[in-house]
Design a protein around this motif. Structure first.
Motif, mmCIF file in Angstrom:
data_model
loop_
_atom_site.group_PDB
_atom_site.id
_atom_site.type_symbol
_atom_site.label_atom_id
_atom_site.label_comp_id
_atom_site.label_asym_id
_atom_site.label_seq_id
_atom_site.Cartn_x
_atom_site.Cartn_y
_atom_site.Cartn_z
ATOM 1 N N ALA A 52 0.816 -1.216 0.000
ATOM 2 C CA ALA A 52 0.000 0.000 0.000
ATOM 3 C C ALA A 52 0.849 1.266 0.000
ATOM 4 C CB ALA A 52 -0.919 0.008 1.210
ATOM 5 N N GLU A 53 2.120 1.136 0.344
ATOM 6 C CA GLU A 53 3.008 2.295 0.372
ATOM 7 C C GLU A 53 3.830 2.345 -0.903
ATOM 8 O OE1 GLU A 53 5.382 1.803 3.856
ATOM 9 O OE2 GLU A 53 3.823 2.519 5.165
ATOM 10 N N SER A 54 3.969 3.527 -1.421
ATOM 11 C CA SER A 54 4.835 3.698 -2.574
ATOM 12 C C SER A 54 6.273 3.731 -2.093
ATOM 13 C CB SER A 54 4.496 5.014 -3.282
ATOM 14 O OG SER A 54 4.842 6.114 -2.450
ATOM 15 N N LYS A 55 7.193 3.581 -3.013
ATOM 16 C CA LYS A 55 8.591 3.653 -2.606
ATOM 17 C C LYS A 55 8.905 5.049 -2.063
ATOM 18 C CE LYS A 55 10.990 4.729 -6.958
ATOM 19 N NZ LYS A 55 11.953 4.213 -7.936
ATOM 20 N N GLU A 56 8.236 6.072 -2.601
ATOM 21 C CA GLU A 56 8.457 7.430 -2.119
ATOM 22 C C GLU A 56 8.046 7.563 -0.652
ATOM 23 O OE1 GLU A 56 7.057 6.701 -5.095
ATOM 24 O OE2 GLU A 56 8.616 7.502 -6.422
ATOM 25 N N GLU A 57 6.880 6.980 -0.320
ATOM 26 C CA GLU A 57 6.412 7.029 1.070
ATOM 27 C C GLU A 57 7.353 6.264 1.991
ATOM 28 O OE1 GLU A 57 1.689 7.191 1.581
ATOM 29 O OE2 GLU A 57 2.402 5.457 0.441
ATOM 30 N N SER A 58 7.697 5.059 1.591
ATOM 31 C CA SER A 58 8.565 4.222 2.403
ATOM 32 C C SER A 58 9.915 4.889 2.635
ATOM 33 C CB SER A 58 8.752 2.862 1.742
ATOM 34 O OG SER A 58 9.576 2.036 2.535
ATOM 35 N N CYS A 59 10.502 5.407 1.586
ATOM 36 C CA CYS A 59 11.810 6.061 1.712
ATOM 37 C C CYS A 59 11.712 7.340 2.537
ATOM 38 C CB CYS A 59 12.406 6.338 0.334
ATOM 39 S SG CYS A 59 12.884 4.819 -0.547
ATOM 40 N N LYS A 60 10.592 8.049 2.409
ATOM 41 C CA LYS A 60 10.383 9.255 3.215
ATOM 42 C C LYS A 60 10.379 8.889 4.696
ATOM 43 C CE LYS A 60 6.329 10.894 4.061
ATOM 44 N NZ LYS A 60 4.999 11.434 4.073
ATOM 45 N N TYR A 61 9.646 7.840 5.055
ATOM 46 C CA TYR A 61 9.584 7.412 6.451
ATOM 47 C C TYR A 61 10.963 6.973 6.950
ATOM 48 C CZ TYR A 61 4.483 7.331 5.881
ATOM 49 O OH TYR A 61 3.166 7.665 5.651
ATOM 50 N N GLN A 62 11.676 6.242 6.112
ATOM 51 C CA GLN A 62 13.011 5.798 6.500
ATOM 52 C C GLN A 62 13.936 6.999 6.727
ATOM 53 O OE1 GLN A 62 14.527 2.439 4.147
ATOM 54 N NE2 GLN A 62 12.402 2.067 3.529
ATOM 55 N N GLY A 63 13.821 7.996 5.878
ATOM 56 C CA GLY A 63 14.604 9.217 6.052
ATOM 57 C C GLY A 63 14.232 9.943 7.331
ATOM 58 N N GLN A 64 12.952 9.934 7.672
ATOM 59 C CA GLN A 64 12.505 10.586 8.912
ATOM 60 C C GLN A 64 13.084 9.881 10.140
ATOM 61 O OE1 GLN A 64 8.213 10.565 8.648
ATOM 62 N NE2 GLN A 64 8.169 12.347 7.297
ATOM 63 N N VAL A 65 13.144 8.565 10.091
ATOM 64 C CA VAL A 65 13.718 7.813 11.201
ATOM 65 C C VAL A 65 15.197 8.175 11.348
ATOM 66 C CG1 VAL A 65 14.256 5.513 12.115
ATOM 67 C CG2 VAL A 65 12.054 5.927 11.002
ATOM 68 N N MET A 66 15.920 8.179 10.238
ATOM 69 C CA MET A 66 17.343 8.528 10.278
ATOM 70 C C MET A 66 17.532 9.946 10.808
ATOM 71 S SD MET A 66 20.530 7.927 9.925
ATOM 72 C CE MET A 66 21.165 6.716 8.790
ATOM 73 N N ALA A 67 16.712 10.884 10.363
ATOM 74 C CA ALA A 67 16.813 12.269 10.822
ATOM 75 C C ALA A 67 16.549 12.363 12.325
ATOM 76 C CB ALA A 67 15.839 13.156 10.049
ATOM 77 N N ALA A 68 15.603 11.591 12.831
ATOM 78 C CA ALA A 68 15.297 11.609 14.264
ATOM 79 C C ALA A 68 16.476 11.087 15.081
ATOM 80 C CB ALA A 68 14.038 10.788 14.544
ATOM 81 N N VAL A 69 17.112 10.049 14.591
ATOM 82 C CA VAL A 69 18.288 9.503 15.285
ATOM 83 C C VAL A 69 19.422 10.519 15.258
ATOM 84 C CG1 VAL A 69 20.033 7.676 15.280
ATOM 85 C CG2 VAL A 69 17.630 7.098 14.883
ATOM 86 N N GLN A 70 19.633 11.150 14.107
ATOM 87 C CA GLN A 70 20.673 12.168 14.010
ATOM 88 C C GLN A 70 20.373 13.327 14.976
ATOM 89 O OE1 GLN A 70 21.236 13.978 10.134
ATOM 90 N NE2 GLN A 70 23.028 15.104 10.814
#
Length: 120
Positions: free
Chosen positions: A26-44
Motif C-alpha cells: 500500500a506504500e509507494s517507494k516514495e512514502e517508504s523512503c520518506k519514512y526511513q529518512g525521517q527515522v534517520m533524521a530523528a536519530v541524528q
C-alpha cells in the motif's frame, strides 16, 4: 550499485536498517523512503541533542513520530551507526535527506535483497 552515505557509513549498518524497515504494497517507494529518512533524521537529531545512546529509541518514540510504527524497528541499527560518528561531522550533513535519496536510488536492489532473505 548501492551508494553509501557521505559520512564513513559501514555498508552493513545501512543495509541492516533498510532491510529492517518494512515496505508494504500500500506504500509507494516514495512514502517508504520518506519514512526511513525521517527515522534517520530523528536519530541524528537525538545525537545532536546529546541524548544518551541507550535512551535514543525511548526518546524518539516518546515524541510520537509521524511515521508508521513498524519503521521504528530500524532505530537500534541506525542509532549504533549514527552514534559511532563524531557530532562535528554530523553538523555538516542531513542524514535523513541522504538516506531517503539513497533509498529511492537503490529501491529495486533493496527489494530484491528482501525477497532473497525471505525465501531463505
Amino acid at each position: 550499485m548501492i551508494r553509501i552515505l557521505p559520512v564513513a557509513t559501514p555498508v552493513a549498518a545501512i543495509l541492516a536498517a533498510l532491510l529492517a524497515a518494512p515496505s508494504y504494497a500500500a506504500e509507494s517507494k516514495e512514502e517508504s523512503c520518506k519514512y526511513q529518512g525521517q527515522v534517520m533524521a530523528a536519530v541524528q537529531q537525538a545525537r545532536m541533542d546529546r541524548v544518551r545512546q541507550e535512551k535514543v529509541e525511548q526518546t524518539i518514540l516518546a515524541d510520537n513520530p509521524d511515521w508508521p510504527k513498524q519503521y521504528s524497528k530500524a532505530i537500534p541499527q541506525l542509532t549504533a551507526h549514527v552514534y559511532s560518528l563524531k557530532r562535528r561531522d554530523l553538523r555538516k550533513v542531513d542524514l535523513g535527506a541522504t538516506f531517503e535519496e539513497q533509498c529511492l536510488e537503490n529501491w529495486d536492489q533493496i527489494q530484491a535483497m528482501k525477497k532473497q532473505l525471505q525465501s531463505n
